[in-house]
Scaffold this active site. Structure first.
Site, PDB file in Angstrom:
ATOM      1  CB  ALA A  64      -2.014 -59.342 -90.003  1.00 37.91           C
ATOM      2  CG  HIS A  94      -7.005 -58.452 -87.501  1.00 40.16           C
ATOM      3  ND1 HIS A  94      -6.635 -57.311 -86.842  1.00 40.16           N
ATOM      4  CD2 HIS A  94      -5.877 -59.177 -87.661  1.00 40.16           C
ATOM      5  CE1 HIS A  94      -5.327 -57.344 -86.613  1.00 40.16           C
ATOM      6  NE2 HIS A  94      -4.844 -58.464 -87.097  1.00 40.16           N
ATOM      7  CG  ASN A 102       1.003 -50.922 -90.008  1.00 36.98           C
ATOM      8  OD1 ASN A 102       1.303 -49.856 -90.527  1.00 36.98           O
ATOM      9  ND2 ASN A 102       1.581 -51.361 -88.897  1.00 36.98           N
TER      10      ASN A 102
HETATM   11  N1  LIG Z   1       0.515 -54.782 -92.580  1.00 42.02           N
HETATM   12  C1  LIG Z   1       0.442 -55.605 -91.532  1.00 42.02           C
HETATM   13  O1  LIG Z   1      -0.472 -56.436 -91.427  1.00 42.02           O
HETATM   14  C2  LIG Z   1       1.488 -55.530 -90.475  1.00 42.02           C
HETATM   15  C3  LIG Z   1       2.464 -54.578 -90.537  1.00 42.02           C
HETATM   16  N2  LIG Z   1       3.446 -54.524 -89.607  1.00 42.02           N
HETATM   17  C4  LIG Z   1       4.488 -53.497 -89.794  1.00 42.02           C
HETATM   18  O2  LIG Z   1       5.724 -54.143 -89.990  1.00 42.02           O
HETATM   19  C5  LIG Z   1       6.710 -53.532 -89.183  1.00 42.02           C
HETATM   20  C6  LIG Z   1       7.775 -54.543 -88.834  1.00 42.02           C
HETATM   21  O3  LIG Z   1       7.208 -55.536 -88.001  1.00 42.02           O
HETATM   22  P1  LIG Z   1       8.133 -56.589 -87.242  1.00 42.02           P
HETATM   23  O4  LIG Z   1       9.072 -57.229 -88.187  1.00 42.02           O
HETATM   24  O5  LIG Z   1       7.243 -57.438 -86.429  1.00 42.02           O
HETATM   25  O6  LIG Z   1       8.941 -55.608 -86.275  1.00 42.02           O
HETATM   26  P2  LIG Z   1      10.352 -55.840 -85.605  1.00 42.02           P
HETATM   27  O7  LIG Z   1      10.441 -54.845 -84.505  1.00 42.02           O
HETATM   28  O8  LIG Z   1      10.575 -57.278 -85.302  1.00 42.02           O
HETATM   29  O9  LIG Z   1      11.390 -55.452 -86.761  1.00 42.02           O
HETATM   30  C7  LIG Z   1      11.571 -54.160 -87.249  1.00 42.02           C
HETATM   31  C8  LIG Z   1      13.009 -54.061 -87.717  1.00 42.02           C
HETATM   32  O10 LIG Z   1      13.197 -52.869 -88.447  1.00 42.02           O
HETATM   33  C9  LIG Z   1      14.494 -52.387 -88.137  1.00 42.02           C
HETATM   34  N3  LIG Z   1      14.643 -50.979 -88.502  1.00 42.02           N
HETATM   35  C10 LIG Z   1      14.141 -49.892 -87.886  1.00 42.02           C
HETATM   36  N4  LIG Z   1      14.530 -48.757 -88.536  1.00 42.02           N
HETATM   37  C11 LIG Z   1      15.278 -49.162 -89.583  1.00 42.02           C
HETATM   38  C12 LIG Z   1      15.950 -48.468 -90.619  1.00 42.02           C
HETATM   39  N5  LIG Z   1      15.945 -47.123 -90.705  1.00 42.02           N
HETATM   40  N6  LIG Z   1      16.621 -49.192 -91.550  1.00 42.02           N
HETATM   41  C13 LIG Z   1      16.646 -50.547 -91.483  1.00 42.02           C
HETATM   42  N7  LIG Z   1      16.024 -51.267 -90.509  1.00 42.02           N
HETATM   43  C14 LIG Z   1      15.354 -50.576 -89.574  1.00 42.02           C
HETATM   44  C15 LIG Z   1      14.641 -52.654 -86.647  1.00 42.02           C
HETATM   45  O11 LIG Z   1      15.995 -52.634 -86.247  1.00 42.02           O
HETATM   46  C16 LIG Z   1      14.009 -54.038 -86.542  1.00 42.02           C
HETATM   47  O12 LIG Z   1      14.974 -55.060 -86.738  1.00 42.02           O
HETATM   48  C17 LIG Z   1       5.928 -52.981 -87.974  1.00 42.02           C
HETATM   49  O13 LIG Z   1       6.588 -51.872 -87.399  1.00 42.02           O
HETATM   50  C18 LIG Z   1       4.618 -52.574 -88.600  1.00 42.02           C
HETATM   51  O14 LIG Z   1       4.713 -51.239 -89.057  1.00 42.02           O
HETATM   52  C19 LIG Z   1       3.494 -55.427 -88.581  1.00 42.02           C
HETATM   53  C20 LIG Z   1       2.534 -56.388 -88.465  1.00 42.02           C
HETATM   54  C21 LIG Z   1       1.440 -56.524 -89.387  1.00 42.02           C
HETATM   55  O1  LIG Z   2      -0.011 -58.392 -87.019  1.00 47.45           O
HETATM   56  C1  LIG Z   2      -1.195 -58.034 -86.910  1.00 47.45           C
HETATM   57  O2  LIG Z   2      -2.127 -58.815 -86.633  1.00 47.45           O
HETATM   58  C2  LIG Z   2      -1.592 -56.616 -87.168  1.00 47.45           C
HETATM   59  C3  LIG Z   2      -0.558 -55.598 -86.928  1.00 47.45           C
HETATM   60  O3  LIG Z   2       0.314 -55.715 -86.085  1.00 47.45           O
HETATM   61  C4  LIG Z   2      -0.619 -54.375 -87.747  1.00 47.45           C
HETATM   62  O4  LIG Z   2      -1.578 -54.237 -88.516  1.00 47.45           O
HETATM   63  O5  LIG Z   2       0.285 -53.535 -87.623  1.00 47.45           O
END
Ligand SMILES: NC(=O)C1=CN([C@@H]2O[C@H](COP(=O)(O)OP(=O)(O)OC[C@H]3O[C@@H](n4cnc5c(N)ncnc54)[C@H](O)[C@@H]3O)[C@@H](O)[C@H]2O)C=CC1
Ligand SMILES: O=C([O-])CC(=O)C(=O)O
Length: 262
Positions: free
Chosen positions: A114, A213, A183
């Site tokens: 992000a 951010h 993250n």
């Molecule tokens: N690097 C970045 O900028 C960001 C990173 N993230 C990361 O991305 C992750 C996912 O975000 P979203 O898609 O918004 O969350 P979300 O909650 O919409 O989706 C997560 C999915 O992972 C699935 N899941 C959980 N354990 C699992 C497993 N063992 N095997 C397969 N599927 C599994 C869940 O059932 C859910 O459908 C967050 O938890 C966070 O760690 C999120 C936002 C920004």
């Molecule tokens: O989506 C964003 O802005 C940031 C976020 O959730 C993450 O870093 O896990």
């Protein structure tokens, strides 16, 4: 030859990534299937077990949360497949951080997610020149309440008419306490190669309509400042909608037809 991609997780990020790959949205990459915890009504591709994904894919993309990175990282990399992680905070965890240099033969890559500007900050850090790096993240206040908080703390965050500081500290603690919200902090610390020089502030704002951010960094090599204002995803206000597109950009960089700007 196309990269054969398996997507782990089919939530806000994973579903969009898988859909785009399935429609041919990334040149040089194709979707072989998705690994899910709960079968979705309309999956973007064939449902696979992790074992089946490892047989079919040469690139695995985690979009499922930090615990899942720990579950799959050894299996993926030891098979020689590459792993893109979205839950970058896992890299700062003691279970993984100290082992990063010895994993393989597959490659581990963290998406910029992000935020942006990490390429320039990494370049500046390479010069040995960054003394301080600070990130201030502001999200809609209710999205920052966590189960581990006391009722009084949750009330302070949700009831304040003004922005409130929810966390202040270092990147490892930030990524541990807010594993689905900070993250980006882990990505920043990884880019600049230091957890010691990075400080983090997390703010809840009752009237925030965007996730902000603000990244500032400073050293002999220069002063840097980036302000990113992302639209939160409609389905998950903790996640910025752009993140899925960043993951797709990261996947594109691993194909034979990588974007010209790296
Ligand atoms: N690097 C970045 O900028 C960001 C990173 N993230 C990361 O991305 C992750 C996912 O975000 P979203 O898609 O918004 O969350 P979300 O909650 O919409 O989706 C997560 C999915 O992972 C699935 N899941 C959980 N354990 C699992 C497993 N063992 N095997 C397969 N599927 C599994 C869940 O059932 C859910 O459908 C967050 O938890 C966070 O760690 C999120 C936002 C920004
Ligand atoms: O989506 C964003 O802005 C940031 C976020 O959730 C993450 O870093 O896990």
């Amino acid at each position: 030859m196309n990269r054969r991609v398996a997507v782990v997780g089919h939530g806000v990020i994973g579903a969009r990534v898988a859909e785009e790959l399935a429609r041919g949205g990334v040149d040089g990459a194709e979707l072989v299937g998705i690994v899910v915890r709960h079968a979705p009504d309309t999956p973007a591709g064939p449902l696979l077990t992790l074992e089946q994904a490892l047989d079919a894919a040469d690139l695995v993309v985690e979009c499922a949360g930090q615990p899942v990175v720990h579950e799959i990282v050894d299996a993926v990399l030891s098979r020689g497949s590459d792993l893109v992680v979205t839950s970058v905070g896992a890299l700062l965890d003691d279970r993984l951080g100290p082992r990063l240099g010895s994993l393989g033969p597959g490659r581990l890559l963290a998406t910029h997610g992000a935020v942006g500007g990490l390429d320039l900050l990494a370049s500046a850090a390479r010069s040995g020149g960054l003394d301080t790096v600070h990130v201030r993240t502001t999200k809609k206040a209710p999205a920052l309440v966590r189960d581990w908080m006391s009722a009084a703390e949750a009330e302070r965050i949700t009831q304040s008419p003004e922005p409130v500081t929810v966390f202040s500290g270092g990147p490892s603690e930030a990524a541990r306490l807010f594993p689905d919200s900070l993250n980006v902090v882990a990505a920043l610390a990884t880019a600049v190669g230091s957890t010691d020089r990075v400080t983090v502030e997390l703010v809840g704002d009752p009237s925030a309509t965007r996730t902000t951010h603000e990244i500032t960094a400073s050293g002999d090599i220069g002063d840097y400042s980036f302000v990113i204002r992302n639209t939160p995803s409609a389905q998950n206000p903790r996640t910025s909608a752009v993140t899925a597109w960043s993951v797709l950009q990261t996947i594109a960089s691993l194909t034979g037809r990588a974007p010209l700007i790296a």
